[in-house]
Design a protein around this motif. Structure first.
Motif, mmCIF file in Angstrom:
data_model
loop_
_atom_site.group_PDB
_atom_site.id
_atom_site.type_symbol
_atom_site.label_atom_id
_atom_site.label_comp_id
_atom_site.label_asym_id
_atom_site.label_seq_id
_atom_site.Cartn_x
_atom_site.Cartn_y
_atom_site.Cartn_z
ATOM 1 N N LYS A 86 41.179 -35.874 -28.749
ATOM 2 C CA LYS A 86 42.601 -36.047 -28.482
ATOM 3 C C LYS A 86 42.928 -37.539 -28.484
ATOM 4 O O LYS A 86 42.048 -38.367 -28.220
ATOM 5 N N PRO A 87 44.172 -37.895 -28.729
ATOM 6 C CA PRO A 87 44.525 -39.324 -28.677
ATOM 7 C C PRO A 87 44.160 -39.983 -27.349
ATOM 8 O O PRO A 87 43.788 -41.168 -27.326
ATOM 9 N N GLU A 88 44.215 -39.228 -26.270
ATOM 10 C CA GLU A 88 43.870 -39.807 -24.961
ATOM 11 C C GLU A 88 42.385 -40.071 -24.794
ATOM 12 O O GLU A 88 41.959 -40.635 -23.792
ATOM 13 N N ASP A 89 41.569 -39.655 -25.762
ATOM 14 C CA ASP A 89 40.145 -39.992 -25.745
ATOM 15 C C ASP A 89 39.884 -41.383 -26.312
ATOM 16 O O ASP A 89 38.748 -41.862 -26.274
ATOM 17 N N THR A 90 40.911 -42.009 -26.843
ATOM 18 C CA THR A 90 40.765 -43.344 -27.399
ATOM 19 C C THR A 90 40.310 -44.323 -26.327
ATOM 20 O O THR A 90 40.942 -44.439 -25.275
ATOM 21 N N ALA A 91 39.195 -45.000 -26.580
ATOM 22 C CA ALA A 91 38.616 -45.915 -25.606
ATOM 23 C C ALA A 91 37.389 -46.569 -26.209
ATOM 24 O O ALA A 91 36.907 -46.157 -27.269
ATOM 25 N N VAL A 92 36.878 -47.566 -25.509
ATOM 26 C CA VAL A 92 35.543 -48.075 -25.809
ATOM 27 C C VAL A 92 34.556 -47.251 -24.981
ATOM 28 O O VAL A 92 34.738 -47.094 -23.771
ATOM 29 N N TYR A 93 33.558 -46.729 -25.649
ATOM 30 C CA TYR A 93 32.568 -45.888 -24.998
ATOM 31 C C TYR A 93 31.278 -46.686 -24.807
ATOM 32 O O TYR A 93 30.783 -47.328 -25.748
ATOM 33 N N TYR A 94 30.746 -46.615 -23.602
ATOM 34 C CA TYR A 94 29.550 -47.354 -23.226
ATOM 35 C C TYR A 94 28.461 -46.400 -22.749
ATOM 36 O O TYR A 94 28.759 -45.423 -22.054
ATOM 37 N N CYS A 95 27.208 -46.718 -23.070
ATOM 38 C CA CYS A 95 26.119 -46.019 -22.417
ATOM 39 C C CYS A 95 25.464 -46.966 -21.413
ATOM 40 O O CYS A 95 25.568 -48.192 -21.538
ATOM 41 N N ALA A 96 24.825 -46.376 -20.432
ATOM 42 C CA ALA A 96 24.191 -47.153 -19.375
ATOM 43 C C ALA A 96 23.043 -46.331 -18.792
ATOM 44 O O ALA A 96 23.020 -45.107 -18.930
ATOM 45 N N VAL A 97 22.108 -47.012 -18.137
ATOM 46 C CA VAL A 97 20.982 -46.318 -17.516
ATOM 47 C C VAL A 97 20.929 -46.632 -16.026
ATOM 48 O O VAL A 97 21.242 -47.745 -15.603
ATOM 49 N N ALA A 98 20.529 -45.629 -15.283
ATOM 50 C CA ALA A 98 20.411 -45.731 -13.831
ATOM 51 C C ALA A 98 19.052 -45.184 -13.404
ATOM 52 O O ALA A 98 18.397 -44.472 -14.167
ATOM 53 N N PRO A 99 18.614 -45.494 -12.204
ATOM 54 C CA PRO A 99 17.346 -44.961 -11.714
ATOM 55 C C PRO A 99 17.313 -43.445 -11.788
ATOM 56 O O PRO A 99 18.324 -42.774 -11.545
ATOM 57 N N ILE A 100 16.154 -42.906 -12.072
ATOM 58 C CA ILE A 100 16.041 -41.476 -12.320
ATOM 59 C C ILE A 100 16.268 -40.648 -11.070
ATOM 60 O O ILE A 100 16.527 -39.443 -11.134
ATOM 61 N N TRP A 101 16.200 -41.280 -9.889
ATOM 62 C CA TRP A 101 16.409 -40.514 -8.664
ATOM 63 C C TRP A 101 17.898 -40.258 -8.370
ATOM 64 O O TRP A 101 18.225 -39.541 -7.434
ATOM 65 N N ILE A 102 18.774 -40.848 -9.168
ATOM 66 C CA ILE A 102 20.204 -40.600 -9.014
ATOM 67 C C ILE A 102 20.504 -39.171 -9.456
ATOM 68 O O ILE A 102 20.139 -38.777 -10.562
ATOM 69 N N VAL A 103 21.168 -38.408 -8.609
ATOM 70 C CA VAL A 103 21.517 -37.045 -8.986
ATOM 71 C C VAL A 103 22.784 -37.059 -9.827
ATOM 72 O O VAL A 103 23.655 -37.919 -9.648
ATOM 73 N N VAL A 104 22.888 -36.108 -10.735
ATOM 74 C CA VAL A 104 24.014 -36.129 -11.668
ATOM 75 C C VAL A 104 25.346 -35.955 -10.970
ATOM 76 O O VAL A 104 26.387 -36.342 -11.497
ATOM 77 N N GLY A 105 25.316 -35.406 -9.760
ATOM 78 C CA GLY A 105 26.574 -35.192 -9.050
ATOM 79 C C GLY A 105 27.327 -36.468 -8.730
ATOM 80 O O GLY A 105 28.535 -36.425 -8.492
ATOM 81 N N ILE A 106 26.621 -37.600 -8.714
ATOM 82 C CA ILE A 106 27.280 -38.873 -8.398
ATOM 83 C C ILE A 106 27.175 -39.853 -9.547
ATOM 84 O O ILE A 106 27.434 -41.040 -9.390
ATOM 85 N N CYS A 107 26.792 -39.383 -10.706
ATOM 86 C CA CYS A 107 26.471 -40.298 -11.803
ATOM 87 C C CYS A 107 27.701 -40.901 -12.458
ATOM 88 O O CYS A 107 27.566 -41.702 -13.380
ATOM 89 N N ASP A 108 28.895 -40.542 -11.997
ATOM 90 C CA ASP A 108 30.086 -41.124 -12.595
ATOM 91 C C ASP A 108 30.461 -42.469 -11.962
ATOM 92 O O ASP A 108 31.487 -43.052 -12.332
ATOM 93 N N SER A 109 29.632 -42.952 -11.067
ATOM 94 C CA SER A 109 29.879 -44.253 -10.451
ATOM 95 C C SER A 109 29.142 -45.333 -11.218
ATOM 96 O O SER A 109 27.908 -45.372 -11.229
ATOM 97 N N GLY A 110 29.869 -46.216 -11.849
ATOM 98 C CA GLY A 110 29.255 -47.259 -12.656
ATOM 99 C C GLY A 110 28.382 -48.208 -11.864
ATOM 100 O O GLY A 110 27.458 -48.812 -12.411
ATOM 101 N N ALA A 111 28.642 -48.310 -10.563
ATOM 102 C CA ALA A 111 27.883 -49.240 -9.724
ATOM 103 C C ALA A 111 26.411 -48.854 -9.618
ATOM 104 O O ALA A 111 25.583 -49.673 -9.225
ATOM 105 N N LEU A 112 26.068 -47.620 -9.958
ATOM 106 C CA LEU A 112 24.694 -47.152 -9.838
ATOM 107 C C LEU A 112 23.817 -47.556 -11.019
ATOM 108 O O LEU A 112 22.602 -47.396 -10.970
#
Length: 126
Positions: A86-112
């Protein structure tokens, strides 16, 4: 450590793209990998993530049913498949890595996250 995103581009609404995140200097088997996006004038948004320990995944509400995240262990990459764009998907997309002990339930926090790629532009025209 380097993360490099690729696969962005210009696509019409309803189209698809496959974004890829290639890692060097680390083994993605040892991390949780997330995809984020940031549109002009908007806050960064966690789109999806996958935990290599058990394959568990997370999708933001905006991505559910349209986006899919997957791992390629042999290539040490993580892909984000974008469908029904959709047009609202327009953005710069980034990948990032976090420690493996992070549960996916909170993985939307970039600070991790410890390491980030430079981003790839996705533009969806109406």
């Amino acid at each position: 450590v380097q993360l490099v995103e690729s696969g962005g581009g210009l696509v019409q609404a309803g189209g698809s793209l496959r974004l890829s995140c290639a890692a060097s200097g680390l083994n993605l088997d040892d991390y949780l990998i997330g995809w984020f996006r940031q549109a002009p004038g908007k806050e960064r948004e966690g789109v999806s993530c996958i935990n290599s320990s058990d394959g568990s995944t997370y999708y933001a509400d905006s991505a559910k049913g349209r986006f899919s995240i997957s791992r390629d262990n042999a290539k040490n990459t993580v892909d984000l498949h974008l469908n029904s764009l959709k047009p609202e998907d327009t953005a710069v997309y980034y990948c990032a890595v976090a420690p493996i002990w992070i549960v996916v339930g909170i993985c939307d926090s970039g600070a991790l996250y410890d390491y980030w790629g430079q981003g790839t532009q996705v533009t969806v025209s109406s």
